[in-house]
Design a protein around this motif. Structure first.
Motif, PDB file in Angstrom:
ATOM      1  N   ASN A   8     -45.438-114.064 -24.572  1.00  0.00           N
ATOM      2  CA  ASN A   8     -44.124-114.645 -24.762  1.00  0.00           C
ATOM      3  C   ASN A   8     -44.316-116.129 -25.023  1.00  0.00           C
ATOM      4  OD1 ASN A   8     -41.578-115.719 -24.506  1.00  0.00           O
ATOM      5  ND2 ASN A   8     -41.071-114.536 -22.677  1.00  0.00           N
ATOM      6  N   GLU A  72     -38.330-117.191 -30.895  1.00  0.00           N
ATOM      7  CA  GLU A  72     -38.164-116.414 -29.658  1.00  0.00           C
ATOM      8  C   GLU A  72     -36.921-116.863 -28.901  1.00  0.00           C
ATOM      9  OE1 GLU A  72     -38.804-113.706 -26.543  1.00  0.00           O
ATOM     10  OE2 GLU A  72     -39.747-113.788 -28.517  1.00  0.00           O
ATOM     11  N   GLU A  75     -33.646-115.887 -30.647  1.00  0.00           N
ATOM     12  CA  GLU A  75     -33.369-114.461 -30.421  1.00  0.00           C
ATOM     13  C   GLU A  75     -32.812-114.233 -29.020  1.00  0.00           C
ATOM     14  OE1 GLU A  75     -36.045-110.465 -30.049  1.00  0.00           O
ATOM     15  OE2 GLU A  75     -36.452-111.749 -31.780  1.00  0.00           O
ATOM     16  N   ARG A  76     -33.421-114.870 -28.034  1.00  0.00           N
ATOM     17  CA  ARG A  76     -32.966-114.701 -26.647  1.00  0.00           C
ATOM     18  C   ARG A  76     -31.591-115.317 -26.414  1.00  0.00           C
ATOM     19  NH1 ARG A  76     -37.358-116.200 -22.487  1.00  0.00           N
ATOM     20  NH2 ARG A  76     -35.837-115.271 -21.099  1.00  0.00           N
ATOM     21  N   GLU A  79     -28.433-113.117 -26.643  1.00  0.00           N
ATOM     22  CA  GLU A  79     -28.184-112.141 -25.586  1.00  0.00           C
ATOM     23  C   GLU A  79     -27.054-112.641 -24.677  1.00  0.00           C
ATOM     24  OE1 GLU A  79     -29.738-109.179 -25.448  1.00  0.00           O
ATOM     25  OE2 GLU A  79     -30.794-109.749 -27.274  1.00  0.00           O
ATOM     26  N   PHE A  82     -27.469-115.823 -22.240  1.00  0.00           N
ATOM     27  CA  PHE A  82     -28.031-117.003 -22.907  1.00  0.00           C
ATOM     28  C   PHE A  82     -28.007-118.244 -22.018  1.00  0.00           C
ATOM     29  CE2 PHE A  82     -23.582-117.661 -23.684  1.00  0.00           C
ATOM     30  CZ  PHE A  82     -23.426-119.034 -23.718  1.00  0.00           C
ATOM     31  N   VAL A  85     -31.025-118.401 -19.910  1.00  0.00           N
ATOM     32  CA  VAL A  85     -32.201-118.743 -20.711  1.00  0.00           C
ATOM     33  C   VAL A  85     -32.280-120.262 -20.870  1.00  0.00           C
ATOM     34  CG1 VAL A  85     -33.312-118.509 -22.973  1.00  0.00           C
ATOM     35  CG2 VAL A  85     -32.208-116.523 -21.916  1.00  0.00           C
TER      36      VAL A  85
END
Length: 154
Positions: A8, A72, A75-76, A79, A82, A85
């Motif tokens: 990741n 990455e 993209e996250r 969700e 967020f 994140v």
């Protein structure tokens, strides 16, 4: 989606990787604004990397690595969690003087495609709020240092 064999890009496995954490924090500021209008423009992505490079904020990290981190995180950020994140990416470097860079970067990304969407403005406001109220990171100390400190405080 990332390959199971690929690490990741934002996973920090070594405590000495503060530089990579700082780079991820900068990139997430740009990525948050870029995804806010649901259309990540290549201009916005390039602006993130250009900003980091022009200010020499992550000279140790390759452009390819920064692009991978951006992709990455973008993209996250699409969700439902967020906000977690963003917070989880910013928290480890909350003691570093990055707030001005985060805000400058977010504003440049919003303007990169010459169309500042209202959701991008909201993303910038969210970042500003987070930089003001995010709990400060606590330094990790070894057990020996922690015990030594406890003894000296007694």
């Amino acid at each position: 989606m990332s390959d199971a064999n690929q690490p990741n890009p934002i996973e920090i496995t070594e405590p000495s990787s503060l530089n990579e954490q700082a780079a991820a924090a900068l990139v997430i500021a740009g990525a948050l604004v870029a995804v806010a209008d649901r259309q990540v423009s290549p201009l916005e992505r390039d602006e993130v990397i250009r900003f980091v490079r022009d200010r020499k904020l992550a000279p140790h990290i390759t452009d390819d690595r920064l692009f991978a981190i951006f992709d990455e995180l973008a993209e996250r950020l699409e969700e439902p969690d967020f906000a977690n994140v963003v917070i989880d990416t910013l928290r480890p470097v909350s003691d570093l003087p990055l707030a001005t860079h985060l805000m400058d970067l977010s504003e440049r990304v919003a303007a990169a495609d010459e169309d500042v969407h209202p959701h991008e403005v909201q993303a910038i406001k969210l970042l500003r709020l987070l930089t003001l109220v995010l709990p400060r990171a606590k330094p990790v100390v070894s057990n020996a240092r922690a015990e030594q400190r406890a003894v000296s405080e007694e």
